[in-house]
Design a protein around this motif. Structure first.
Motif, PDB file in Angstrom:
ATOM      1  N   ARG A 374     -12.966   7.964   8.860  1.00 47.78           N
ATOM      2  CA  ARG A 374     -12.165   7.078   8.111  1.00 47.78           C
ATOM      3  C   ARG A 374     -12.107   7.785   6.633  1.00 47.78           C
ATOM      4  O   ARG A 374     -12.735   8.481   6.353  1.00 47.78           O
ATOM      5  CB  ARG A 374     -12.555   5.679   8.063  1.00 47.78           C
ATOM      6  N   ILE A 375     -10.946   7.265   5.908  1.00 45.35           N
ATOM      7  CA  ILE A 375     -10.611   7.710   4.664  1.00 45.35           C
ATOM      8  C   ILE A 375     -10.756   6.543   3.548  1.00 45.35           C
ATOM      9  O   ILE A 375      -9.992   5.594   3.733  1.00 45.35           O
ATOM     10  CB  ILE A 375      -9.102   8.398   4.356  1.00 45.35           C
ATOM     11  N   GLU A 376     -11.556   7.034   2.535  1.00 40.06           N
ATOM     12  CA  GLU A 376     -11.630   5.671   1.545  1.00 40.06           C
ATOM     13  C   GLU A 376     -10.880   6.024   0.456  1.00 40.06           C
ATOM     14  O   GLU A 376     -10.873   7.192  -0.259  1.00 40.06           O
ATOM     15  CB  GLU A 376     -13.179   5.519   1.137  1.00 40.06           C
ATOM     16  N   ASN A 377      -9.692   5.082   0.152  1.00 40.14           N
ATOM     17  CA  ASN A 377      -9.193   5.132  -1.156  1.00 40.14           C
ATOM     18  C   ASN A 377      -9.783   4.741  -2.283  1.00 40.14           C
ATOM     19  O   ASN A 377      -9.926   3.260  -2.155  1.00 40.14           O
ATOM     20  CB  ASN A 377      -7.620   4.622  -0.792  1.00 40.14           C
ATOM     21  N   ARG A 378     -10.371   5.058  -3.250  1.00 44.40           N
ATOM     22  CA  ARG A 378     -10.905   4.569  -4.440  1.00 44.40           C
ATOM     23  C   ARG A 378     -10.250   4.175  -5.539  1.00 44.40           C
ATOM     24  O   ARG A 378     -10.909   3.793  -6.657  1.00 44.40           O
ATOM     25  CB  ARG A 378     -12.265   5.516  -4.779  1.00 44.40           C
ATOM     26  N   LEU A 379      -8.863   4.421  -5.586  1.00 48.53           N
ATOM     27  CA  LEU A 379      -7.952   4.227  -6.794  1.00 48.53           C
ATOM     28  C   LEU A 379      -7.918   2.831  -6.888  1.00 48.53           C
ATOM     29  O   LEU A 379      -7.517   2.215  -8.175  1.00 48.53           O
ATOM     30  CB  LEU A 379      -6.898   5.257  -6.697  1.00 48.53           C
ATOM     31  N   PRO A 380      -7.365   1.997  -5.801  1.00 49.16           N
ATOM     32  CA  PRO A 380      -6.790   0.482  -6.168  1.00 49.16           C
ATOM     33  C   PRO A 380      -7.764  -0.305  -6.832  1.00 49.16           C
ATOM     34  O   PRO A 380      -9.016  -0.074  -6.815  1.00 49.16           O
ATOM     35  CB  PRO A 380      -6.518  -0.029  -4.688  1.00 49.16           C
ATOM     36  N   SER A 381      -7.095  -1.223  -7.952  1.00 45.43           N
ATOM     37  CA  SER A 381      -8.045  -2.137  -8.610  1.00 45.43           C
ATOM     38  C   SER A 381      -8.033  -3.421  -8.017  1.00 45.43           C
ATOM     39  O   SER A 381      -7.100  -3.574  -7.106  1.00 45.43           O
ATOM     40  CB  SER A 381      -7.605  -1.930 -10.090  1.00 45.43           C
ATOM     41  N   SER A 382      -8.916  -4.105  -8.355  1.00 49.91           N
ATOM     42  CA  SER A 382      -8.921  -5.457  -7.687  1.00 49.91           C
ATOM     43  C   SER A 382      -8.078  -6.704  -8.324  1.00 49.91           C
ATOM     44  O   SER A 382      -7.717  -7.529  -7.578  1.00 49.91           O
ATOM     45  CB  SER A 382     -10.202  -6.118  -8.221  1.00 49.91           C
ATOM     46  N   ASP A 383      -7.213  -6.209  -9.381  1.00 48.94           N
ATOM     47  CA  ASP A 383      -6.241  -7.096  -9.385  1.00 48.94           C
ATOM     48  C   ASP A 383      -4.851  -6.783  -8.795  1.00 48.94           C
ATOM     49  O   ASP A 383      -3.844  -7.604  -8.898  1.00 48.94           O
ATOM     50  CB  ASP A 383      -5.834  -6.725 -11.067  1.00 48.94           C
ATOM     51  N   ALA A 384      -4.845  -5.742  -7.907  1.00 54.56           N
ATOM     52  CA  ALA A 384      -3.838  -5.334  -6.982  1.00 54.56           C
ATOM     53  C   ALA A 384      -3.276  -6.602  -5.872  1.00 54.56           C
ATOM     54  O   ALA A 384      -4.564  -7.062  -5.363  1.00 54.56           O
ATOM     55  CB  ALA A 384      -3.805  -4.159  -6.511  1.00 54.56           C
ATOM     56  N   ASN A 385      -2.166  -6.842  -5.757  1.00 55.78           N
ATOM     57  CA  ASN A 385      -1.772  -7.654  -4.767  1.00 55.78           C
ATOM     58  C   ASN A 385      -2.204  -6.883  -3.476  1.00 55.78           C
ATOM     59  O   ASN A 385      -1.690  -5.840  -3.197  1.00 55.78           O
ATOM     60  CB  ASN A 385      -0.244  -7.733  -4.688  1.00 55.78           C
ATOM     61  N   PRO A 386      -3.082  -7.472  -2.707  1.00 62.70           N
ATOM     62  CA  PRO A 386      -3.277  -6.664  -1.448  1.00 62.70           C
ATOM     63  C   PRO A 386      -2.463  -6.444  -0.304  1.00 62.70           C
ATOM     64  O   PRO A 386      -2.691  -5.212   0.079  1.00 62.70           O
ATOM     65  CB  PRO A 386      -4.495  -7.750  -0.862  1.00 62.70           C
ATOM     66  N   TYR A 387      -1.568  -6.903  -0.346  1.00 67.16           N
ATOM     67  CA  TYR A 387      -0.379  -6.622   0.430  1.00 67.16           C
ATOM     68  C   TYR A 387       0.251  -5.419   0.104  1.00 67.16           C
ATOM     69  O   TYR A 387       0.408  -4.260   0.963  1.00 67.16           O
ATOM     70  CB  TYR A 387       0.643  -7.735   0.741  1.00 67.16           C
ATOM     71  N   LEU A 388       0.549  -5.354  -1.163  1.00 70.97           N
ATOM     72  CA  LEU A 388       1.267  -4.100  -1.926  1.00 70.97           C
ATOM     73  C   LEU A 388       0.228  -2.910  -1.929  1.00 70.97           C
ATOM     74  O   LEU A 388       0.437  -1.724  -1.608  1.00 70.97           O
ATOM     75  CB  LEU A 388       1.919  -4.345  -3.155  1.00 70.97           C
ATOM     76  N   ALA A 389      -1.116  -3.171  -2.220  1.00 68.96           N
ATOM     77  CA  ALA A 389      -2.065  -2.023  -2.240  1.00 68.96           C
ATOM     78  C   ALA A 389      -2.342  -1.308  -0.807  1.00 68.96           C
ATOM     79  O   ALA A 389      -2.247  -0.362  -0.766  1.00 68.96           O
ATOM     80  CB  ALA A 389      -3.205  -2.401  -2.782  1.00 68.96           C
ATOM     81  N   LEU A 390      -2.274  -2.252   0.034  1.00 75.82           N
ATOM     82  CA  LEU A 390      -2.583  -1.692   1.720  1.00 75.82           C
ATOM     83  C   LEU A 390      -1.025  -1.221   1.967  1.00 75.82           C
ATOM     84  O   LEU A 390      -1.320   0.179   2.633  1.00 75.82           O
ATOM     85  CB  LEU A 390      -2.915  -2.649   2.368  1.00 75.82           C
ATOM     86  N   ALA A 391      -0.241  -1.751   1.489  1.00 73.50           N
ATOM     87  CA  ALA A 391       1.341  -0.790   2.082  1.00 73.50           C
ATOM     88  C   ALA A 391       1.346   0.333   1.148  1.00 73.50           C
ATOM     89  O   ALA A 391       1.769   1.291   2.002  1.00 73.50           O
ATOM     90  CB  ALA A 391       2.467  -1.819   1.485  1.00 73.50           C
ATOM     91  N   ALA A 392       1.011   0.581   0.025  1.00 70.33           N
ATOM     92  CA  ALA A 392       1.227   1.898  -0.614  1.00 70.33           C
ATOM     93  C   ALA A 392       0.208   2.753   0.111  1.00 70.33           C
ATOM     94  O   ALA A 392       0.712   3.859   0.200  1.00 70.33           O
ATOM     95  CB  ALA A 392       0.701   1.608  -1.977  1.00 70.33           C
ATOM     96  N   SER A 393      -1.015   2.425   0.101  1.00 66.72           N
ATOM     97  CA  SER A 393      -1.926   3.299   0.640  1.00 66.72           C
ATOM     98  C   SER A 393      -1.529   3.912   2.178  1.00 66.72           C
ATOM     99  O   SER A 393      -1.674   5.174   2.327  1.00 66.72           O
ATOM    100  CB  SER A 393      -3.313   2.720   0.830  1.00 66.72           C
TER     101      SER A 393
END
Length: 478
Positions: A374-393
């Protein structure tokens, strides 16, 4: 039944009854409206919250008596709720950002698989996450859950299914009713405020053991699964890891977890915050995302070849993230405060590098067996909307595979010592989101226009506030 009877009592009653169908024993979700009626009835649920995430990930919706919910009632919201800022303001129309000329309604469509109780309420109350459609049932492209579903559909059309596992960091802070004062760590059971440098400390967790017990208790009652919980480096900074699974289901869980953790903290007279950088000089809070992709027909992890070696798709996924994540960063770091976390020497990557078990890179490859590569994306912050952060990644990785984007060589050493390779602020990040035609195809032009307009509006609101730094260094010196 009495409205004062606790949900816990009702759940216990359900579990003891042998005459209830097994499907109705579930803490979370039913398949049909008939099951929903029975599920609510046997728990004595009086009210139900029909909720959906707005662009910020804030729960919006309607609350109603259970009898109304189960009577085929049409639930509507104004479309304008997806065009206001985190401060509740409505930005001016600019660029491609426009309001619905009719300010028409959009409909809430309950997803019965998310039905669960609300364990912190005194009266028996349930909740259900809703999808959004137009007033005539047409698809709406700009709501967060729909944006993520659109990305998942792109994978499905290729015969793939992404799998994710989020890790969410957050701070516990003392209650603060004056935003001009800095936040402080709360006092734990020892009676003293906890200090930093408590990474993986069991004693640090035990300072808040009653609160953590409530988090586990509330989560269990909602059918939410916590994998592990640890103390992070910041004072009273915790991290919850979720089990891997379907992206929409995991986004739903993060959405509900944030609400759950805030409620549990309030019960103990403190705040839980998911701000990316709540305390000056302390580490920020991230939402790391572990990602893999499986072949729907075979169940094989497409990141690994049959002999266990990394596949071409694995490298293309990384290449897509390196190329497109800077262009989607505003979906993973959505506020001015988010970019305070993404600074050198503060335990967050400021690069687009990747490496094997290298936490200084934006994209880390954890040690694992080939089946779990797997690949871990370490850039998103916890203030992100989880739906949008996952969609973006996931959208970035998808584009990497379909476009055949090769990554750079992996970083063998510290990757955070060079120039910052990411947008340095919100406006730059928003402009990059608008400038990539491929992203329009992945997320929809309508979503990008609305999102960019809202983010620019939030930035203008922020610019109206004079900071302590300005008063300290400019007041008498310029």
């Amino acid at each position: 039944m009495s409205s004062k009877r606790s949900v816990a009592q009702e759940t216990a009653k359900v579990s003891k009854s042998s005459k209830i169908p097994p499907a109705l024993h579930s803490a979370r979700g039913v398949k049909t409206w008939t099951e929903a009626v029975d599920w609510l009835k046997i728990r004595g649920i009086e009210d139900i919250e029909c909720i959906t995430p707005d662009l910020a990930g804030v729960a919006r919706g309607k609350m109603m008596p259970t009898s109304k919910f189960t009577s085929n009632t049409s639930l509507a919201l104004p479309s304008a709720i997806y065009r206001h800022t985190i401060s509740g303001e409505y930005p001016e129309e600019t660029g491609q950002f426009r309001y619905d000329a009719r300010d028409s309604d959009i409909k809430l469509v309950p997803d019965l698989s998310t039905l669960s109780i609300v364990p912190w309420e005194t009266d028996p109350t349930a909740q259900v996450i809703c999808d959004i459609v137009g007033s005539q049932g047409e698809q709406i492209s700009y709501t967060p859950r729909n944006v993520l579903k659109r990305v998942i559909e792109l994978y499905r059309q290729k015969g793939w299914k992404p799998v994710v596992a989020p890790e969410i960091e957050f701070y516990l802070v003392a209650q603060n009713d004056d935003p001009d004062y800095p936040l402080r760590p709360p006092k734990g059971r020892s009676g003293r405020s906890i200090l930093g440098g408590q990474g993986y400390s069991i004693a640090g967790i035990n300072e808040f053991d009653e609160l953590i017990d409530d988090i586990y208790h509330f989560s269990e009652k909602q059918g939410l699964e916590i994998d592990t919980l640890i103390h992070e480096e910041g004072p009273a900074q915790l991290e919850i890891n979720l089990r891997h699974g379907d992206p929409v289901e995991l986004a739903d869980q993060v959405f509900l977890f944030k609400r759950t953790i805030r409620e549990a903290a309030l019960k103990h007279g403190i705040y839980a915050t998911f701000m990316a950088k709540p305390m000056q000089g302390q580490p920020g809070s991230a939402m790391h995302i572990h990602q893999s992709v499986i072949d729907i027909e075979t169940g094989r992890n497409i990141f690994s070849n049959p002999d266990g070696s990394p596949s071409q798709e694995f490298f293309f996924f990384i290449g897509g993230m390196q190329h497109y994540v800077p262009r989607t960063l505003s979906m993973m770091a959505p506020y001015v405060n988010s970019y305070r976390r993404l600074t050198p020497d503060m335990s967050a990557p400021v690069n687009t590098a990747w490496g094997y078990d290298n936490r200084t890179t934006a994209f880390r490859i954890p040690v694992s067996d080939p089946v779990a590569r797997r690949i871990e994306n370490r850039l998103p912050s916890s203030d992100a909307n989880p739906y949008l952060a996952l969609a973006a990644s996931l959208g970035c990785g998808y584009l990497g595979i379909v476009e055949g984007l090769l990554p750079t060589p992996p970083s063998e050493h510290t990757a955070n010592e060079g120039a910052i390779e990411l947008p340095r602020g919100l406006l730059e990040a928003v402009s990059l989101l608008e400038s990539a035609p491929a992203l329009t195809e992945v997320f929809s032009a309508e979503f990008i226009a609305i999102y960019a307009g809202v983010k620019r509006g939030e930035f203008e609101t922020f610019m109206q506030v004079i900071s302590p730094w300005e008063r300290e260094f400019l007041l008498l010196n310029v």
